[in-house]
Design an enzyme around this catalytic site. Structure first.
Site, PDB file in Angstrom:
ATOM      1  N   GLY A 211       0.815  -1.221   0.000  1.00  0.00           N
ATOM      2  CA  GLY A 211       0.000   0.000   0.000  1.00  0.00           C
ATOM      3  C   GLY A 211       0.849   1.273   0.000  1.00  0.00           C
TER       4      GLY A 211
ATOM      5  N   GLU B  73       1.801   1.821  -3.509  1.00  0.00           N
ATOM      6  CA  GLU B  73       0.566   2.242  -4.184  1.00  0.00           C
ATOM      7  C   GLU B  73       0.229   3.697  -3.873  1.00  0.00           C
ATOM      8  OE1 GLU B  73      -1.362  -1.280  -2.516  1.00  0.00           O
ATOM      9  OE2 GLU B  73      -2.167  -1.677  -4.500  1.00  0.00           O
TER      10      GLU B  73
HETATM   11  N1  DAK Z   1       1.676  -3.537   8.825  1.00  0.00           N
HETATM   12  C1  DAK Z   1       1.723  -3.503  10.173  1.00  0.00           C
HETATM   13  N2  DAK Z   1       2.881  -3.407  10.869  1.00  0.00           N
HETATM   14  C2  DAK Z   1       4.028  -3.331  10.174  1.00  0.00           C
HETATM   15  C3  DAK Z   1       4.053  -3.372   8.754  1.00  0.00           C
HETATM   16  C4  DAK Z   1       2.799  -3.464   8.076  1.00  0.00           C
HETATM   17  N3  DAK Z   1       2.706  -3.460   6.741  1.00  0.00           N
HETATM   18  N4  DAK Z   1       5.347  -3.313   8.360  1.00  0.00           N
HETATM   19  C5  DAK Z   1       6.090  -3.236   9.470  1.00  0.00           C
HETATM   20  N5  DAK Z   1       5.304  -3.255  10.572  1.00  0.00           N
HETATM   21  C6  DAK Z   1       5.696  -3.186  11.974  1.00  0.00           C
HETATM   22  C7  DAK Z   1       6.369  -4.497  12.409  1.00  0.00           C
HETATM   23  O1  DAK Z   1       5.371  -5.438  12.772  1.00  0.00           O
HETATM   24  C8  DAK Z   1       7.176  -4.016  13.597  1.00  0.00           C
HETATM   25  O2  DAK Z   1       6.300  -3.858  14.694  1.00  0.00           O
HETATM   26  P1  DAK Z   1       6.661  -4.448  16.161  1.00  0.00           P
HETATM   27  O3  DAK Z   1       6.927  -5.873  15.941  1.00  0.00           O
HETATM   28  O4  DAK Z   1       7.892  -3.655  16.542  1.00  0.00           O
HETATM   29  O5  DAK Z   1       5.451  -4.137  16.973  1.00  0.00           O
HETATM   30  C9  DAK Z   1       7.636  -2.628  13.163  1.00  0.00           C
HETATM   31  O6  DAK Z   1       6.750  -2.222  12.137  1.00  0.00           O
HETATM   32  C10 DAK Z   1       9.048  -2.618  12.596  1.00  0.00           C
HETATM   33  O7  DAK Z   1       9.104  -3.576  11.565  1.00  0.00           O
HETATM   34  P2  DAK Z   1      10.246  -4.721  11.499  1.00  0.00           P
HETATM   35  O8  DAK Z   1      10.720  -5.086  12.857  1.00  0.00           O
HETATM   36  O9  DAK Z   1       9.728  -5.805  10.628  1.00  0.00           O
HETATM   37  O10 DAK Z   1      11.414  -3.910  10.752  1.00  0.00           O
HETATM   38  P3  DAK Z   1      12.563  -4.533   9.857  1.00  0.00           P
HETATM   39  O11 DAK Z   1      13.542  -3.423   9.647  1.00  0.00           O
HETATM   40  O12 DAK Z   1      13.084  -5.825  10.398  1.00  0.00           O
HETATM   41  O13 DAK Z   1      11.864  -4.861   8.454  1.00  0.00           O
HETATM   42  C11 DAK Z   1      10.386  -4.420   6.583  1.00  0.00           C
HETATM   43  C12 DAK Z   1      11.321  -3.802   7.670  1.00  0.00           C
HETATM   44  C13 DAK Z   1       9.685  -3.249   5.879  1.00  0.00           C
HETATM   45  C14 DAK Z   1      11.224  -5.186   5.568  1.00  0.00           C
HETATM   46  C15 DAK Z   1       9.375  -5.352   7.290  1.00  0.00           C
HETATM   47  O14 DAK Z   1       8.757  -4.649   8.353  1.00  0.00           O
HETATM   48  C16 DAK Z   1       8.298  -5.834   6.371  1.00  0.00           C
HETATM   49  O15 DAK Z   1       8.528  -6.758   5.563  1.00  0.00           O
HETATM   50  N6  DAK Z   1       7.098  -5.297   6.528  1.00  0.00           N
HETATM   51  C17 DAK Z   1       5.945  -5.727   5.789  1.00  0.00           C
HETATM   52  C18 DAK Z   1       6.031  -5.230   4.389  1.00  0.00           C
HETATM   53  C19 DAK Z   1       4.859  -5.701   3.572  1.00  0.00           C
HETATM   54  O16 DAK Z   1       4.663  -6.917   3.370  1.00  0.00           O
HETATM   55  N7  DAK Z   1       4.109  -4.746   3.119  1.00  0.00           N
HETATM   56  C20 DAK Z   1       2.941  -5.059   2.303  1.00  0.00           C
HETATM   57  C21 DAK Z   1       1.796  -5.184   3.236  1.00  0.00           C
HETATM   58  S1  DAK Z   1       0.425  -5.834   2.379  1.00  0.00           S
HETATM   59  C22 DAK Z   1      -6.267  -4.484   0.016  1.00  0.00           C
HETATM   60  C23 DAK Z   1      -5.793  -3.234   0.209  1.00  0.00           C
HETATM   61  C24 DAK Z   1      -4.461  -3.045   0.289  1.00  0.00           C
HETATM   62  C25 DAK Z   1      -3.610  -4.099   0.241  1.00  0.00           C
HETATM   63  C26 DAK Z   1      -4.082  -5.367   0.044  1.00  0.00           C
HETATM   64  C27 DAK Z   1      -5.419  -5.569  -0.094  1.00  0.00           C
HETATM   65  N8  DAK Z   1      -7.688  -4.674  -0.058  1.00  0.00           N
HETATM   66  C28 DAK Z   1      -8.481  -3.669   0.511  1.00  0.00           C
HETATM   67  C29 DAK Z   1      -8.226  -5.878  -0.483  1.00  0.00           C
HETATM   68  C30 DAK Z   1      -2.235  -3.865   0.472  1.00  0.00           C
HETATM   69  C31 DAK Z   1      -1.569  -4.799   1.106  1.00  0.00           C
HETATM   70  C32 DAK Z   1      -0.275  -4.504   1.661  1.00  0.00           C
HETATM   71  O17 DAK Z   1       0.217  -3.415   1.631  1.00  0.00           O
END
Ligand code: DAK
Length: 260
Positions: free
Chosen positions: A112, A115
């Site tokens: 997102g 996006e």
């Molecule tokens: N959501 C919630 N919390 C998040 C987050 C996220 N997307 N990304 C990071 N955090 C939180 C982590 O849980 C952590 O929280 P605590 O554990 O400290 O409470 C904190 O931020 C720091 O993150 P990390 O400890 O993981 O930090 P690192 O440096 O180790 O890693 C990272 C950074 C960006 C590589 C990692 O955090 C990561 O992979 N994050 C997730 C990235 C991701 O997968 N993003 C895409 C999310 S899915 C829809 C609408 C929209 C969407 C889909 C459908 N519909 C309405 C149907 C969109 C979907 C997405 O965006």
């Protein structure tokens, strides 16, 4: 302006909006989406002399690391659709806003977050910014227009690769692919965005709004962009600003546009 997850400052006609959930890497929860909708339908419209908007993320690590994954488990098919609709509404408001909106991407722009950046009219990335659509890691696909907008920016082959592999790309690769407009040293993203907006602010506001609308029309299946351009050109040429622009050119001075 009174928001929980957005910080706003308004200076020299530029509204700086900071997504302010640093501990969650500025992930977009539903409250933040609602606040963006309110900002672009109410608060920003009340600002006298607004020239443009910059969106950035709090802290040094992330622009926006995606939709808030922790909210996903609460969703079923029905609430998921409402959630998707709200997100599309927010991002369409940004894309169709009649003043330029620039994303100052200061770190991770994932899912997102990528996006959101793509819905803005331009993107300035810091050297350490990372872009990606990693939703398939979670067993879902992009839900805020990512399959469409990324394809427009980088073409089908690269969009397929990024969506299917969930790979992240660095700022210089994003520049090479045409996803971002500029790459700047870390910490200078907002400054560069302000510089661009200051330049745009010297132009005729009606013309700027029409240019945004016509360029967006290229991607709208139900609008003929050429017809819209003809109409819009007619609208522009009949403004005080167009007369001032031509007069200023002849008189060899800077134009003083009034936005009418
Ligand atoms: N959501 C919630 N919390 C998040 C987050 C996220 N997307 N990304 C990071 N955090 C939180 C982590 O849980 C952590 O929280 P605590 O554990 O400290 O409470 C904190 O931020 C720091 O993150 P990390 O400890 O993981 O930090 P690192 O440096 O180790 O890693 C990272 C950074 C960006 C590589 C990692 O955090 C990561 O992979 N994050 C997730 C990235 C991701 O997968 N993003 C895409 C999310 S899915 C829809 C609408 C929209 C969407 C889909 C459908 N519909 C309405 C149907 C969109 C979907 C997405 O965006």
């Amino acid at each position: 302006m009174n928001f929980t997850n957005l910080l706003t400052t308004f200076e020299n006609g530029i509204l700086l909006v900071t997504i302010n959930r640093e501990k969650a890497l500025n992930a977009l929860n539903q409250q933040t989406i609602s606040e963006l909708i309110k900002l672009f339908t109410e608060d920003a419209l009340m600002l006298q002399g607004l020239k443009g908007v910059i969106i950035t993320g709090a802290g040094e690590k992330a622009f926006v690391a995606g939709a808030d994954i922790k909210e996903f488990s609460k969703l079923d098919a029905e609430s998921g659709k409402i959630f998707a609709r709200r997100g599309h509404e927010a991002f369409n408001l940004i894309e169709n806003f009649d003043k330029p909106v620039i994303a100052a991407v200061n770190g991770f722009a994932l899912g997102g977050g990528c996006e959101l950046a793509m819905a803005c009219h331009m993107r300035v990335a810091g050297e350490k910014a990372r872009f990606g659509q990693p939703e398939v890691n979670l067993g879902i696909i992009a839900g805020y227009g990512g399959t469409q907008r990324l394809t427009r920016y980088v073409g089908k082959a690269k969009s397929m690769e990024l969506h299917l592999t969930a790979d992240m790309i660095k700022a210089d690769e994003a520049l090479r692919l045409g996803l971002v407009n500029h790459v700047v040293p870390v910490g200078e993203e907002v400054t560069k965005a302000k510089e661009i907006l200051a330049k745009v602010a010297t132009k005729g506001p009606v013309a700027i709004a029409k240019a945004i609308e016509c360029i967006n029309a290229y991607y709208k299946k139900n609008v003929n962009g050429f017809d819209l351009e003809i109409e819009s050109f007619g609208d522009c040429i009949d403004t005080e600003d167009a007369k001032e622009g031509a007069t200023a050119f002849v008189e060899k001075r800077a134009a003083n546009f009034k936005g009418r």
